[in-house]
Design an enzyme around this catalytic site. Structure first.
Site, PDB file in Angstrom:
ATOM      1  N   HIS A  20       0.848  -1.191   0.000  1.00  0.00           N
ATOM      2  CA  HIS A  20       0.000   0.000   0.000  1.00  0.00           C
ATOM      3  C   HIS A  20       0.882   1.239   0.000  1.00  0.00           C
ATOM      4  O   HIS A  20       2.006   1.231   0.519  1.00  0.00           O
ATOM      5  CB  HIS A  20      -0.907   0.008   1.230  1.00  0.00           C
ATOM      6  CG  HIS A  20      -2.036  -0.961   1.151  1.00  0.00           C
ATOM      7  ND1 HIS A  20      -3.178  -0.835   1.910  1.00  0.00           N
ATOM      8  CD2 HIS A  20      -2.224  -2.078   0.402  1.00  0.00           C
ATOM      9  CE1 HIS A  20      -4.016  -1.817   1.633  1.00  0.00           C
ATOM     10  NE2 HIS A  20      -3.444  -2.592   0.730  1.00  0.00           N
TER      11      HIS A  20
ATOM     12  N   GLU B 136       0.914   4.023   1.653  1.00  0.00           N
ATOM     13  CA  GLU B 136       1.360   4.550   2.944  1.00  0.00           C
ATOM     14  C   GLU B 136       2.556   3.761   3.471  1.00  0.00           C
ATOM     15  O   GLU B 136       3.539   4.345   3.944  1.00  0.00           O
ATOM     16  CB  GLU B 136       0.215   4.510   3.964  1.00  0.00           C
ATOM     17  CG  GLU B 136      -0.977   5.366   3.585  1.00  0.00           C
ATOM     18  CD  GLU B 136      -2.022   4.653   2.709  1.00  0.00           C
ATOM     19  OE1 GLU B 136      -3.122   5.196   2.557  1.00  0.00           O
ATOM     20  OE2 GLU B 136      -1.727   3.564   2.166  1.00  0.00           O
TER      21      GLU B 136
ATOM     22  N   CYS C 261      -5.842   2.320   5.518  1.00  0.00           N
ATOM     23  CA  CYS C 261      -6.599   1.143   5.939  1.00  0.00           C
ATOM     24  C   CYS C 261      -6.099   0.680   7.310  1.00  0.00           C
ATOM     25  O   CYS C 261      -5.159   1.238   7.883  1.00  0.00           O
ATOM     26  CB  CYS C 261      -6.459   0.024   4.912  1.00  0.00           C
ATOM     27  SG  CYS C 261      -4.825  -0.759   4.909  1.00  0.00           S
TER      28      CYS C 261
ATOM     29  N   CYS D  35      -2.311  -0.286   7.236  1.00  0.00           N
ATOM     30  CA  CYS D  35      -1.447   0.896   7.169  1.00  0.00           C
ATOM     31  C   CYS D  35      -1.508   1.686   8.465  1.00  0.00           C
ATOM     32  O   CYS D  35      -0.498   2.239   8.918  1.00  0.00           O
ATOM     33  CB  CYS D  35      -1.843   1.776   5.988  1.00  0.00           C
ATOM     34  SG  CYS D  35      -1.574   0.979   4.398  1.00  0.00           S
TER      35      CYS D  35
END
Length: 156
Positions: free
Chosen positions: A53, A55, A83, A86
């Site tokens: 992801h 991040e 999310c 993260c």
């Protein structure tokens, strides 16, 4: 131009790069003292690694280029609300502020029932980061809608 707007526009540009590779249109940057210390582009689908992801990629990039100590107290900008996964990494690294464009329905670390970004019940995490949601929300929403349209066309 306001630095925050400039940083979020960079995240949107990174999200467009992700989308061109078939990934969700998420871009993230880490900033400390108005300097970018890490950059992340979503690549979970193209890499076939769900942990990629944007991040987490921004945090990993900061570590890779020697900015580990600067992560604590930094500001994370991202097109989508982090999310749950993260959010855990953000809390672990004690990022001070999270600025996001649009909420992540059902799995967001702040707006869902799993409030990992705002809880203060995990002793080692300490104080929750400051959260600024809906920043350049319309632009981030447009990016997300463009991705959904592309995915829908692929399914036809």
């Amino acid at each position: 131009m306001d630095h925050r707007i400039q940083h979020m526009k960079q995240c949107i540009a990174l999200g467009k790069q992700a989308m061109l590779k078939g990934d969700s249109p998420v871009g993230s940057i880490l900033v400390k003292n108005d300097e970018i210390i890490g950059i992340g582009i979503e690549s979970g689908k193209s890499s076939k690694d769900v942990t990629r992801h944007a991040e987490i990629e921004a945090i990993n990039n900061a570590i890779k280029i020697g900015n580990l100590k600067a992560i604590k107290g930094s500001v994370l900008y991202t097109t989508h609300e982090p999310c749950i996964m993260c959010s855990y990494v953000i809390r672990h690294h004690k990022i001070d502020t999270v600025v996001y464009g649009i909420a992540s329905e059902h799995v967001g670390g702040f707006t869902s029932e799993f409030k990992i970004l705002s809880t203060e019940t995990v002793p080692k995490w300490g104080k929750a980061p400051h959260i600024i949601g809906g920043f350049l929300e319309d632009e981030c929403k447009e990016l997300s809608e463009a991705y959904v349209n592309i995915q829908n066309k692929k399914q036809q």
